[in-house]
Design a protein around this motif. Structure first.
Motif, PDB file in Angstrom:
ATOM      1  N   PHE A 196       4.456  -9.512  -4.435  1.00 19.67           N
ATOM      2  CA  PHE A 196       4.964 -10.237  -5.615  1.00 19.67           C
ATOM      3  C   PHE A 196       4.176 -11.509  -5.909  1.00 19.67           C
ATOM      4  N   ASN A 197       3.456 -12.062  -4.906  1.00 13.27           N
ATOM      5  CA  ASN A 197       3.084 -13.472  -5.051  1.00 13.27           C
ATOM      6  C   ASN A 197       1.853 -13.739  -5.919  1.00 13.27           C
ATOM      7  N   PHE A 198       1.018 -12.721  -6.169  1.00 11.74           N
ATOM      8  CA  PHE A 198      -0.083 -12.865  -7.134  1.00 11.74           C
ATOM      9  C   PHE A 198      -0.092 -11.612  -8.008  1.00 11.74           C
ATOM     10  N   MET A 220      -3.720 -11.429  -9.833  1.00  9.41           N
ATOM     11  CA  MET A 220      -4.934 -11.434  -9.006  1.00  9.41           C
ATOM     12  C   MET A 220      -5.005 -10.229  -8.069  1.00  9.41           C
ATOM     13  N   ILE A 221      -3.900  -9.899  -7.408  1.00  6.63           N
ATOM     14  CA  ILE A 221      -4.021  -8.875  -6.358  1.00  6.63           C
ATOM     15  C   ILE A 221      -4.192  -7.460  -6.921  1.00  6.63           C
ATOM     16  N   PRO A 222      -3.454  -7.034  -7.963  1.00  6.19           N
ATOM     17  CA  PRO A 222      -3.828  -5.753  -8.567  1.00  6.19           C
ATOM     18  C   PRO A 222      -5.301  -5.749  -9.016  1.00  6.19           C
ATOM     19  N   LEU A 223      -5.779  -6.912  -9.501  1.00  9.22           N
ATOM     20  CA  LEU A 223      -7.181  -6.974  -9.958  1.00  9.22           C
ATOM     21  C   LEU A 223      -8.170  -7.017  -8.793  1.00  9.22           C
ATOM     22  N   TRP A 224      -7.730  -7.332  -7.586  1.00  9.19           N
ATOM     23  CA  TRP A 224      -8.606  -7.165  -6.416  1.00  9.19           C
ATOM     24  C   TRP A 224      -8.944  -5.686  -6.238  1.00  9.19           C
ATOM     25  N   MET A 225      -8.006  -4.817  -6.691  1.00  9.87           N
ATOM     26  CA  MET A 225      -8.086  -3.411  -6.277  1.00  9.87           C
ATOM     27  C   MET A 225      -8.653  -2.483  -7.352  1.00  9.87           C
ATOM     28  N   SER A 280       4.461  -4.633  -7.104  1.00  5.21           N
ATOM     29  CA  SER A 280       5.722  -5.154  -6.571  1.00  5.21           C
ATOM     30  C   SER A 280       6.827  -4.913  -7.590  1.00  5.21           C
ATOM     31  N   GLU A 281       7.956  -4.451  -7.102  1.00  2.15           N
ATOM     32  CA  GLU A 281       9.108  -4.218  -7.992  1.00  2.15           C
ATOM     33  C   GLU A 281       9.737  -5.541  -8.412  1.00  2.15           C
ATOM     34  N   GLN A 282       9.285  -6.654  -7.790  1.00  2.00           N
ATOM     35  CA  GLN A 282       9.911  -7.941  -8.102  1.00  2.00           C
ATOM     36  C   GLN A 282       9.314  -8.601  -9.337  1.00  2.00           C
ATOM     37  N   HIS A 333       6.277   3.071 -10.160  1.00  2.78           N
ATOM     38  CA  HIS A 333       7.097   1.974  -9.634  1.00  2.78           C
ATOM     39  C   HIS A 333       8.027   2.500  -8.556  1.00  2.78           C
ATOM     40  N   GLY A 334       8.476   1.565  -7.713  1.00  6.04           N
ATOM     41  CA  GLY A 334       9.463   1.953  -6.717  1.00  6.04           C
ATOM     42  C   GLY A 334       9.318   1.157  -5.449  1.00  6.04           C
ATOM     43  N   THR A 335       9.870   1.723  -4.378  1.00  4.60           N
ATOM     44  CA  THR A 335       9.838   1.035  -3.077  1.00  4.60           C
ATOM     45  C   THR A 335       9.348   2.027  -2.015  1.00  4.60           C
ATOM     46  N   VAL A 358      -1.451  -4.987   0.153  1.00  5.89           N
ATOM     47  CA  VAL A 358      -1.317  -6.424   0.431  1.00  5.89           C
ATOM     48  C   VAL A 358       0.179  -6.718   0.490  1.00  5.89           C
ATOM     49  N   GLY A 359       0.628  -7.364   1.573  1.00  3.45           N
ATOM     50  CA  GLY A 359       2.048  -7.691   1.682  1.00  3.45           C
ATOM     51  C   GLY A 359       2.387  -8.186   3.076  1.00  3.45           C
ATOM     52  N   SER A 360       3.625  -7.957   3.478  1.00  2.00           N
ATOM     53  CA  SER A 360       4.117  -8.551   4.723  1.00  2.00           C
ATOM     54  C   SER A 360       3.668  -7.738   5.949  1.00  2.00           C
ATOM     55  N   GLY A 399       5.249  -6.383   8.695  1.00  2.00           N
ATOM     56  CA  GLY A 399       5.928  -5.153   9.108  1.00  2.00           C
ATOM     57  C   GLY A 399       5.574  -3.987   8.200  1.00  2.00           C
ATOM     58  N   VAL A 400       5.630  -4.225   6.898  1.00  2.00           N
ATOM     59  CA  VAL A 400       5.350  -3.156   5.933  1.00  2.00           C
ATOM     60  C   VAL A 400       3.873  -2.740   6.044  1.00  2.00           C
ATOM     61  N   GLY A 401       3.005  -3.715   6.178  1.00  2.00           N
ATOM     62  CA  GLY A 401       1.567  -3.417   6.246  1.00  2.00           C
ATOM     63  C   GLY A 401       1.207  -2.612   7.490  1.00  2.00           C
ATOM     64  N   ILE A 411       6.797 -18.552   7.314  1.00  2.00           N
ATOM     65  CA  ILE A 411       7.991 -18.999   6.581  1.00  2.00           C
ATOM     66  C   ILE A 411       7.879 -18.625   5.099  1.00  2.00           C
ATOM     67  N   PHE A 412       6.682 -18.682   4.540  1.00  2.00           N
ATOM     68  CA  PHE A 412       6.411 -18.316   3.137  1.00  2.00           C
ATOM     69  C   PHE A 412       7.263 -19.135   2.172  1.00  2.00           C
ATOM     70  N   GLY A 413       7.362 -20.417   2.472  1.00  2.00           N
ATOM     71  CA  GLY A 413       8.096 -21.350   1.623  1.00  2.00           C
ATOM     72  C   GLY A 413       7.437 -22.718   1.738  1.00  2.00           C
TER      73      GLY A 413
HETATM   74  P1  NAD Z   1       6.298  -6.902   0.941  1.00  2.00           P
HETATM   75  O1  NAD Z   1       5.644  -6.375   2.166  1.00  2.00           O
HETATM   76  O2  NAD Z   1       7.773  -7.049   0.938  1.00  2.00           O
HETATM   77  O3  NAD Z   1       5.974  -5.945  -0.303  1.00  2.00           O
HETATM   78  C1  NAD Z   1       4.644  -5.569  -0.598  1.00  2.00           C
HETATM   79  C2  NAD Z   1       4.660  -4.181  -1.252  1.00  2.00           C
HETATM   80  O4  NAD Z   1       5.150  -3.223  -0.319  1.00  2.00           O
HETATM   81  C3  NAD Z   1       5.564  -4.090  -2.483  1.00  2.00           C
HETATM   82  O5  NAD Z   1       4.913  -3.305  -3.463  1.00  2.00           O
HETATM   83  C4  NAD Z   1       6.804  -3.391  -1.962  1.00  2.00           C
HETATM   84  O6  NAD Z   1       7.473  -2.606  -2.928  1.00  2.00           O
HETATM   85  C5  NAD Z   1       6.251  -2.490  -0.870  1.00  2.00           C
HETATM   86  N1  NAD Z   1       7.228  -2.251   0.196  1.00  2.00           N
HETATM   87  C6  NAD Z   1       8.239  -3.079   0.591  1.00  2.00           C
HETATM   88  N2  NAD Z   1       8.898  -2.534   1.628  1.00  2.00           N
HETATM   89  C7  NAD Z   1       8.311  -1.357   1.904  1.00  2.00           C
HETATM   90  C8  NAD Z   1       8.530  -0.344   2.890  1.00  2.00           C
HETATM   91  N3  NAD Z   1       9.504  -0.454   3.777  1.00  2.00           N
HETATM   92  N4  NAD Z   1       7.710   0.725   2.899  1.00  2.00           N
HETATM   93  C9  NAD Z   1       6.715   0.834   2.003  1.00  2.00           C
HETATM   94  N5  NAD Z   1       6.455  -0.095   1.050  1.00  2.00           N
HETATM   95  C10 NAD Z   1       7.240  -1.179   0.993  1.00  2.00           C
HETATM   96  O7  NAD Z   1       5.565  -8.286   0.602  1.00  2.00           O
HETATM   97  P2  NAD Z   1       5.951  -9.372  -0.494  1.00  2.00           P
HETATM   98  O8  NAD Z   1       7.178 -10.095  -0.071  1.00  2.00           O
HETATM   99  O9  NAD Z   1       5.893  -8.783  -1.852  1.00  2.00           O
HETATM  100  O10 NAD Z   1       4.682 -10.359  -0.367  1.00  2.00           O
HETATM  101  C11 NAD Z   1       4.630 -11.456   0.518  1.00  2.00           C
HETATM  102  C12 NAD Z   1       3.834 -11.131   1.745  1.00  2.00           C
HETATM  103  O11 NAD Z   1       2.532 -10.722   1.394  1.00  2.00           O
HETATM  104  C13 NAD Z   1       3.642 -12.324   2.677  1.00  2.00           C
HETATM  105  O12 NAD Z   1       3.797 -11.921   4.012  1.00  2.00           O
HETATM  106  C14 NAD Z   1       2.188 -12.742   2.427  1.00  2.00           C
HETATM  107  O13 NAD Z   1       1.559 -13.427   3.486  1.00  2.00           O
HETATM  108  C15 NAD Z   1       1.569 -11.423   2.178  1.00  2.00           C
HETATM  109  N6  NAD Z   1       0.317 -11.566   1.454  1.00  2.00           N
HETATM  110  C16 NAD Z   1      -0.837 -11.401   2.144  1.00  2.00           C
HETATM  111  C17 NAD Z   1      -2.058 -11.573   1.502  1.00  2.00           C
HETATM  112  C18 NAD Z   1      -3.353 -11.404   2.248  1.00  2.00           C
HETATM  113  O14 NAD Z   1      -4.374 -11.354   1.602  1.00  2.00           O
HETATM  114  N7  NAD Z   1      -3.359 -11.318   3.566  1.00  2.00           N
HETATM  115  C19 NAD Z   1      -2.076 -11.907   0.142  1.00  2.00           C
HETATM  116  C20 NAD Z   1      -0.873 -12.061  -0.534  1.00  2.00           C
HETATM  117  C21 NAD Z   1       0.325 -11.871   0.133  1.00  2.00           C
END
Ligand code: NAD
Length: 496
Positions: free
Chosen positions: A149-151, A154-159, A175-177, A203-205, A224-226, A228-230, A382-384
């Protein structure tokens, strides 16, 4: 109520799903749209269309693919303000920060317009007598991207611009958010002349992401994301024999040496720690103060205390709200954890209010001093807008501390000593290092090179590494016979 469409086979279509997620304005909680969780049939249609489009798109001349990116870059510049306005509404960033989100994406599109020279292979003439070897760079097929959600620009355009410029087709799961920004990016891409089917949006999760991870048509996944999910996406994608690059969470440290420029240190910490409400993967969340630099900590607190979050229509607002009430609640709970762990909470933004916006997800600037490496507020992202300070006696101690932290996205050192900076850049186990630069995000002709716990994969985002990620190398060894020279007999050895 605005219903966010899917983009399948060149058409913006209404999903037939009965599962919809609210998209809210985080400054007000007003529901501004609803986004669907694509049905199985819609997922299958997007994947089939992307596969079909690949057969023709890969044959389009490379300069023509580059021209799509040139037109797209120009359109994005024309619409930068409009895109920033959408980001403000669905994510709450300040206008200036939202403009930067779009701009950093535009720079990647400009980079993608250079695709012909980036696709060049290698050649050696006469690897053996009359034999030449040369390599070509060919696209993989259908690639997919899952973005946070946070960019949202920018991030879709990275890809997708680089993947598509390389000759692939692409399925984006934003991101659905905050899906409204990526949808506008996609409309403009179509307007730039991208052929039907080259880009799809679903779209979706988790269920929709799982389909992308399991379907054999998809050859590569960018995430790109958190953390655990990554990690889940990396493991599941590679189990299914796909190429995966996953950019994960972070905890970024700034080392402050006593010989640094004090005003630069204070101003850069304020912007880099709480800017964008701390919702940046390259935010500086920990200051590591060496020796006498610790004397500046009270002044940093004073400067941070003067920073106010606010609504994007307020030009005085330094940053906006957290994305959701749940994200805010998580941050407040970590602030409580910090207090219980005996870190020294010198500034607490838990109860902040923003006039006129009582329902916004506001968190004020927060600062803990005397933080120790075994505390949860140090170990967790913390992401805050929460800044931690730690004290050490020497640069060596700072390096050891940071190298023991599991993350390795970004770091910086503030110093006037070339020797200290050189030692730091050489020894630190972090992939992006700033020297008197707080947030060292590389421009797109380099790559975004997070390390260790902040990245899973081999090739990083944008730059030459992204071209490698989205392509295969084909190496050809060729001999052309000269009919005037008699052919030799069978060669039974491996020698040429
Ligand atoms: P998130 O992991 O919750 O969601 C990211 C994407 O994954 C979304 O599209 C979401 O729908 C999908 N998703 C969520 N849960 C899922 C699951 N269980 N299985 C499969 N897909 C799932 O992340 P967020 O809260 O949107 O973004 C914030 C996080 O992203 C932070 O941890 C931040 O550090 C990280 N981030 C990292 C970078 C980097 O370059 N390293 C850049 C930007 C953000």
């Amino acid at each position: 109520m605005k219903k966010v469409p899917l983009f399948i086979d060149g058409e913006f279509i209404q999903s037939t799903s009965n599962e919809w997620i609210d998209v809210t304005n985080p400054a007000t909680q007003e529901v501004i749209a609803q986004v669907p969780c694509a049905t199985d049939a819609e997922m299958a249609a997007a994947i089939a269309s992307a596969e079909k489009a690949f057969a023709t798109w890969k044959e389009v001349a490379v300069p023509e693919r580059a021209r799509v990116m040139m037109r797209y870059g120009a359109l994005l510049k024309e619409h930068q303000e409009e895109l920033a306005g959408i980001i403000c509404e669905e994510l709450g960033k300040t206008h200036e920060d939202a403009m930067g989100d779009v701009w950093r994406g535009i720079e990647v599109v400009e980079h993608a317009a250079n695709i012909p020279s980036m696709l060049m292979g290698e050649t050696v003439e006469n690897v053996a007598r009359n034999i030449d070897t040369y390599s070509y760079t060919q696209p993989l097929g259908v690639c997919a991207g899952i973005t946070p959600f946070n960019f949202p620009a920018m991030i879709p355009l990275w890809m997708f611009p680089l993947a598509i410029a390389c000759g692939n087709t692409f399925i984006l799961k934003p991101s659905e958010q905050d899906p409204l920004t990526p949808m506008r990016l996609v409309e403009l891409f179509e307007q730039a002349g991208a052929p039907k089917g080259v880009l799809q949006v679903v779209h979706g999760t988790k269920p929709q992401v799982d389909e992308l991870l399991e379907n054999p048509v998809i050859k590569a996944i960018s995430f790109v994301g958190s953390v655990g999910v990554g990690q889940y996406i990396y493991k599941k994608g590679t189990d299914n024999m796909k190429r995966v690059q996953a950019f994960l969470g972070a905890k970024n440290h700034m080392v402050v040496m006593p010989d640094a420029n004090k005003d630069a240190v204070i101003n850069n910490i304020v912007g880099a720690s709480v800017g964008a409400a701390g919702q940046r993967c390259m935010a500086i969340s920990v200051g590591v103060f060496v020796g006498e630099a610790q004397q500046w900590i009270p002044e940093i607190k004073e400067k941070l205390a003067a920073v106010r979050p606010g609504h994007y229509s307020d030009p005085e607002a330094a940053y906006g709200p957290q994305i959701t009430p749940q994200a805010k609640a998580r941050i407040l709970s970590l602030i409580e954890t910090g207090k219980n762990e005996d870190a020294n909470c010198v500034l607490d933004g838990s109860d902040i209010e923003v006039e006129g916006y009582p329902n916004g997800n506001w968190v004020g600037p927060t600062m803990f001093t005397d933080v120790k490496a075994d505390m949860d507020i140090y170990k967790e992202e913390i992401f805050g807008p929460v800044f931690l300070t730690m004290n050490v006696d020497s640069l060596d101690e700072a390096i050891e501390l940071i190298n023991n932290n599991p993350y390795g996205n970004g770091t910086s050192i503030f110093t006037n000593s070339g020797g200290a900076a050189r030692k730091y850049q050489h020894n630190i186990l972090v992939g992006q290092v700033g020297i008197n630069i707080p947030i060292p995000v590389p421009l797109p002709f380099f790559s975004f090179t997070g390390w260790r716990g902040s990245f899973a994969g081999d090739q990083h985002a944008y730059g030459k590494q992204a071209v490698k990620f989205y392509t295969e190398t084909k190496t050809i060894t060729a001999r052309w016979f000269d009919n005037d020279i008699p052919a030799s007999g069978p060669n039974m050895s491996i020698n040429l």
